[in-house]
Design an enzyme around this catalytic site. Structure first.
Site, PDB file in Angstrom:
ATOM      1  N   PHE A  46       6.700  -5.346   5.021  1.00 50.99           N
ATOM      2  CA  PHE A  46       6.495  -6.512   5.895  1.00 50.99           C
ATOM      3  C   PHE A  46       6.302  -7.785   5.061  1.00 50.99           C
ATOM      4  O   PHE A  46       6.875  -8.835   5.360  1.00 50.99           O
ATOM      5  CB  PHE A  46       5.282  -6.250   6.802  1.00 50.99           C
ATOM      6  CG  PHE A  46       4.936  -7.409   7.702  1.00 50.99           C
ATOM      7  CD1 PHE A  46       5.833  -7.848   8.668  1.00 50.99           C
ATOM      8  CD2 PHE A  46       3.707  -8.054   7.589  1.00 50.99           C
ATOM      9  CE1 PHE A  46       5.509  -8.920   9.504  1.00 50.99           C
ATOM     10  CE2 PHE A  46       3.370  -9.117   8.423  1.00 50.99           C
ATOM     11  CZ  PHE A  46       4.277  -9.550   9.385  1.00 50.99           C
ATOM     12  N   ALA A  77      -4.053   8.913   8.342  1.00 47.15           N
ATOM     13  CA  ALA A  77      -5.336   8.209   8.464  1.00 47.15           C
ATOM     14  C   ALA A  77      -5.108   6.774   8.023  1.00 47.15           C
ATOM     15  O   ALA A  77      -4.118   6.472   7.362  1.00 47.15           O
ATOM     16  CB  ALA A  77      -6.392   8.858   7.573  1.00 47.15           C
ATOM     17  N   ASP A 110      -5.061  -2.320  -3.285  1.00 49.12           N
ATOM     18  CA  ASP A 110      -5.794  -2.765  -4.475  1.00 49.12           C
ATOM     19  C   ASP A 110      -5.700  -1.719  -5.581  1.00 49.12           C
ATOM     20  O   ASP A 110      -5.484  -2.040  -6.757  1.00 49.12           O
ATOM     21  CB  ASP A 110      -7.276  -3.001  -4.135  1.00 49.12           C
ATOM     22  CG  ASP A 110      -7.450  -3.896  -2.923  1.00 49.12           C
ATOM     23  OD1 ASP A 110      -7.324  -5.113  -3.076  1.00 49.12           O
ATOM     24  OD2 ASP A 110      -7.674  -3.375  -1.820  1.00 49.12           O
TER      25      ASP A 110
END
Length: 285
Positions: A125, A201, A208
């Site tokens: 995206f 999940a 990061d």
């Protein structure tokens, strides 16, 4: 990064009680003046010579612009400095993309940050936002990575995508591209695809972790994006599998794990971060 032997000076762009995946969070956001003040302190002590700069989540355009100024100044100090930028802007949920930072960050990332970055790690995206081009096929993705190279960065890794994986629907595709200019001016581009098992999940902080490990492994394997990505993605898998297993055990049979139970099991994964067993292989395109 510290576990992998790097000396790190951390500047917290936010100081929150917890990550924003929880229902509530409290805390402070560092502004550009405060960032500048911290940098001035480093400069006064002449400890502002760095090999790498890594940036991630930020919500403020002036803060981001200040990061660019600092990176440019650090590159004057050390022309070999590598700036790794995770352009955190948004993601796709059920096929629909949306931004979770203010929209005015996009032009700053596109026009100011990406041109000074050496390595960028957008998701699909974010790569689409930066180039203004949608990705429907692997060919589109390769062309988008080339557009991103043209903006500045030598290394582009699309960390996740909703492309159809050759191994099937239970796999997530990541793509990488490394463009190197040889001494005689010719360019070589190495491109790879990775397919890793999907984990059912929502984790917070995976981007990061990905960016930090990609920094470390590209440092250790500077001209081998394939190996650097295999180690990065394999370590990610080890951490995520350990996290989901532990979260499900805490939640109990039939219950959905909550945010606290899904906190990444970083400490418990120390050995996997230091020396990941390769469980995800990259295909050279």
């Amino acid at each position: 990064l510290q576990v992998l032997g790097f000396e790190v000076d951390t500047v917290n762009s936010v100081q929150f009680s917890n990550h924003t995946g929880y229902a509530h969070w409290k805390g402070q956001v560092l502004n550009s003046d405060e960032l500048h003040e911290l940098y001035e302190g480093l400069k006064l002590n002449k400890v502002n010579r760095y090999d790498y700069v890594l940036t991630g989540y930020t919500r403020d355009t002036s803060f981001l612009a200040m990061v660019v100024d600092i990176v440019q100044e650090l590159k004057q100090q050390n022309s070999n400095l590598v700036y790794v930028c995770d352009p955190v802007m948004g993601d796709k949920w059920n096929g629909e993309g949306s931004m979770y930072v203010p929209k005015d960050l996009l032009p700053v990332y596109r026009d100011k940050v990406v041109p000074v970055a050496d390595i960028i790690t957008p998701n699909q995206f974010e790569a689409e936002l930066l180039t203004g081009r949608k990705i429907y096929t692997e060919k589109d993705a390769v062309e988008v990575m080339d557009m991103l190279h043209a903006m500045g960065p030598e290394t582009v890794v699309i960390t996740s995508s909703d492309l159809q994986a050759p191994l099937g629907n239970d796999y997530l595709i990541a793509l990488g591209s490394h463009r190197k200019t040889k001494a005689d001016g010719t360019r070589i581009t190495q491109r790879i695809r990775m397919e890793s098992p999907k984990v059912d999940a929502v984790f917070v902080g995976t981007g990061d972790l990905f960016a930090a490990m990609l920094l470390a492994w590209t440092h250790k394997h500077p001209n081998n994006l394939k190996v650097a990505c295999e180690k990065t993605v394999s370590a990610m898998q080890h951490v995520l599998q350990r996290t989901i297993k532990s979260a499900k055990a805490q939640a109990g049979e039939g219950n959905k794990p909550n945010s606290a139970q899904l906190e990444l099991r970083m400490v418990q994964s120390k050995k996997d971060i230091e020396n990941p067993e390769i469980i995800v292989k990259a295909t050279v395109l």
